[in-house]
Design an enzyme around this catalytic site. Structure first.
Site, short mmCIF file in Angstrom:
data_model
loop_
_atom_site.label_atom_id
_atom_site.label_comp_id
_atom_site.label_asym_id
_atom_site.label_seq_id
_atom_site.Cartn_x
_atom_site.Cartn_y
_atom_site.Cartn_z
N SER A 159 0.85 -1.20 0.00
CA SER A 159 0.00 0.00 0.00
C SER A 159 0.87 1.24 0.00
CB SER A 159 -0.88 0.02 1.24
OG SER A 159 -0.07 0.33 2.37
N LYS A 160 0.28 2.32 -0.43
CA LYS A 160 1.03 3.57 -0.49
C LYS A 160 1.48 3.99 0.91
CE LYS A 160 1.27 7.92 -2.76
NZ LYS A 160 0.72 8.79 -3.77
N ARG A 161 0.60 3.76 1.87
CA ARG A 161 0.92 4.18 3.24
C ARG A 161 2.19 3.49 3.74
NH1 ARG A 161 -1.91 2.29 7.46
NH2 ARG A 161 -3.48 1.57 6.00
N GLY B 247 4.95 3.66 0.05
CA GLY B 247 5.22 4.89 -0.71
C GLY B 247 4.90 4.72 -2.18
#
Ligand code: GLU
Length: 501
Positions: free
Chosen positions: A251-253, A256
C-alpha cells in the site's frame, strides 16, 4: 457448445477512484484485458464513483492516464456508476416489493448491544433478524414515527450450502446459516457497493469477474443478489493478493510511491515491461519463460494459470540499488535492449527535453547518429532515464564524473594529468576518425609513453563519458566524435585540481 453459440466474453475493470492507480489495480485490469483479448471479448472500464466523499476527479484522470500509458485499451466506457443510481435504487425497491429484502429499523446502539451480548455468550454475531419478522403494521407504525431504516437482504432460509466454482481456487462454499441478512441500502437511502456492483454487472452482461481475493467476502452475497434479481451469476476468478517480503499487503501508506503506476513512468519504465512484470506477479505460464510480447501473452494467458498463493513484491525499502523489485528492473532492462531503437528514441524524447539535451536535429540530419548512439549505450542501462543521466556525456558537454571512476581511473594514476592532454594532441592527426584509426592511435600513444593501454583507456573513458563502465572505448570515441574527445582530454587536468599531485 459450438463456437457460434458461445457467449461473448465480457469483462470489466471497476476501480473506485479514491487514489492513484495502484500496481495491484493495474494487474487486475491487465488480467481482465488479456482475458478479453484472448477470447475476442469485450473489456469495459467502469468507474465506481458512488462513494462521493472519497472519489476525486484527479483519481479518475490518474486511472485513465495510467491505463492509457500501459497500453491497456478498453472497448466500452468509461462508465460512471453514479450515473446509474436510479437503477440501483430501483433494484432495492424491487427486492423489497418481492419480499426479498426488508427494512431494518434497529439502531446502531441496539445492534452494538446485541453484538456484545452475542460475543459474551460466544454466539454467532450475525444480525439476529429482528426486523425480518416485523408485521406490515409494525413497519407502517415505525415509518409513521419517522424512524430511520436500512434495507437488508433476506438471505433465503435454506438448508445446506451455497457456492461457486472459482476458476482459480476451485469450489468455494458457505452454509446458508452462516450468512447474515446484509445491508444493501444505507439509512441515508444510498445503495451499497455490494448491490450497485451486481446491478451494473447484470446490465453490462458481464460474463467473468476477475478480481482480488480481498473481494471474496462479497462474492457469496453477490451470488444471492444475482439469484434474487433473476440473473445468472458470472464466472468468478479471484486473484492472489500481492504482499511484501514481510507479508504485508502492499500500500502507499506502507511502501510509498513504489506501488503506484505513475512512479514507474517517472522512473523510466517501458510501459509494456511493467505489464510483463505485473502479469508474472500472480500468473505463470507453466514454463520458465519470463519475457512475453503482447501477442504471446494474449495467446498464453488463462485464468487457470493464475496463482493460488499470494504474490511477493520483492522490494526492500531503502535499498539504494533497487528502487523497486529487482525482477521488474531486469524485465525493463531486457525490453530496453530489445525494442526497436526508434521506439526507444520516441520514449526518451520528453526526458531529453526536460534535461535540456534535446536537439531537433535528432529527428533530422543527426538521426542516424542519434539512433546508433542510443543503440550503443543501451546495453548497460536499466531504465529510460539512464539515457539522459548516465548517457549525458554523449549528448552534452556538462556531465558529471562518477566519483568511483574518478578515484579509480584517474586519481590513482597521477601521470594521466599530463598524459591525457598529450593524447588529445596526438589524436588531432587522426584522419579519418573511425574504430581502426582511433584504436591504432591510442595503442601507439600508450606504447610510446610506456604505459599500459588499459590505464590510458580507463582514464579516457572517465574523462570523455564520466562513467566507470560502458561500451567498447573505440565505439565510444567514434560516437562522441573527434572534436569533443580531444577537447575533453585536453581539459582533463582540472579533474586533478584540489587533489595531491
Ligand atoms: N470497486 C471495487 C474495487 O475497486 C471493484 C470490485 C470488483 O471488481 O467487483 O475494488
Amino acid at each position: 457448445m459450438s463456437e457460434k453459440n458461445k457467449e461473448q466474453v465480457i469483462v470489466r475493470f471497476p476501480p473506485s477512484p479514491t487514489g492513484y492507480l495502484h500496481i495491484g489495480g493495474a494487474r487486475t485490469a491487465i488480467f481482465n484485458w488479456l482475458f478479453a483479448r484472448k477470447h475476442g471479448g469485450k473489456f469495459i472500464l467502469r468507474i465506481e464513483d458512488t462513494d462521493v466523499e472519497r472519489s476525486t476527479k484527479e483519481s479518475i484522470e490518474g486511472i485513465i492516464d495510467g491505463l492509457t500509458w500501459l497500453g491497456i485499451d478498453w472497448d466500452e466506457g468509461p462508465y460512471f456508476q453514479s450515473e446509474f443510481a436510479h437503477e440501483h435504487k430501483a433494484a432495492a425497491e424491487r427486492l423489497l416489493k418481492e419480499g426479498k429484502a426488508y427494512k431494518c429499523f434497529c439502531t446502531k446502539e441496539e445492534l452494538e448491544a446485541k453484538r456484545k451480548k452475542a460475543l459474551s455468550e460466544k454466539r454467532d454475531i450475525k444480525y439476529d433478524g429482528t426486523c425480518r419478522r416485523l408485521s406490515p403494521e409494525e413497519i407502517a407504525e415505525k415509518e409513521r414515527q419517522g424512524i430511520p431504516y436500512v434495507i437488508r437482504f433476506k438471505v433465503p432460509e435454506r438448508e445446506g450450502k451455497i457456492g461457486y466454482d472459482d476458476k482459480v481456487l476451485g469450489r468455494i462454499e458457505k452454509d446458508y446459516s452462516e450468512i447474515e441478512d446484509f445491508v444493501i441500502v444505507r439509512s441515508n437511502g444510498r445503495p451499497l457497493y455490494l448491490l450497485c456492483n451486481v446491478v451494473d454487472d447484470i446490465r453490462d452482461r458481464i460474463t467473468h469477474i476477475i478480481r482480488g481475493q480481498d473481494h471474496m467476502t462479497n462474492t457469496i452475497k453477490q451470488i444471492l443478489l444475482y439469484e434474487a434479481l433473476g440473473a445468472k451469476p458470472p464466472v468468478f476468478a479471484h486473484m492472489p493478493l500481492t504482499l511484501d517480503l514481510q507479508k504485508r499487503k502492499i500500500s502507499k501508506r506502507t511502501h510509498g510511491e513504489v506501488v503506484s503506476v505513475q512512479w514507474y513512468r517517472k522512473m523510466g519504465f517501458i510501459p509494456w515491461a511493467l505489464v510483463n512484470y505485473l502479469v508474472l506477479l500472480g500468473w505463470n505460464p507453466g514454463t520458465d519463460q519470463e519475457i512475453f510480447t503482447k501477442e504471446e501473452l494474449i495467446q498464453a494467458f488463462s485464468l487457470e494459470r493464475i496463482n493460488k498463493a499470494n504474490s511477493i513484491f520483492n522490494y526492500r525499502k531503502g535499498d539504494p540499488k533497487f528502487f523497486t523489485d529487482p525482477k521488474a528492473i531486469s524485465i525493463n532492462a531486457w525490453w530496453l535492449r530489445h525494442l526497436p531503437i526508434e521506439e526507444i528514441a520516441e520514449m526518451i524524447k520528453e526526458d531529453f527535453k526536460k534535461e535540456g539535451i534535446w536537439d531537433e536535429a535528432y529527428e533530422g540530419e543527426k538521426r542516424e547518429w542519434f539512433l546508433s548512439t542510443l543503440d550503443l549505450i543501451r546495453s548497460r542501462f536499466h531504465t529510460l532515464r539512464d539515457f539522459a543521466r548516465l548517457g549525458r556525456a554523449y549528448f552534452a558537454d556538462d556531465f558529471e564524473i562518477e566519483q568511483k571512476a574518478l578515484k579509480k581511473n584517474m586519481l590513482k594514476h597521477p601521470e594521466l594529468k599530463e598524459l591525457l592532454p598529450r593524447l588529445g594532441e596526438a589524436l588531432e592527426k587522426v584522419e579519418p576518425w573511425n574504430l581502426e584509426t582511433t584504436e591504432d592511435a591510442v595503442r601507439a600513444f600508450a606504447s610510446e609513453a610506456g604505459v599500459k593501454p588499459g590505464i590510458i583507456i580507463n582514464g579516457m573513458r572517465t574523462v570523455i563519458t564520466g562513467q566507470l563502465k560502458g561500451p567498447g572505448i573505440f565505439d565510444v570515441m567514434v560516437a562522441i566524435g573527434k572534436e569533443r574527445v580531444i577537447r575533453r582530454l585536453k581539459d582533463s587536468p582540472r579533474l586533478f585540481e584540489g587533489t595531491k599531485p
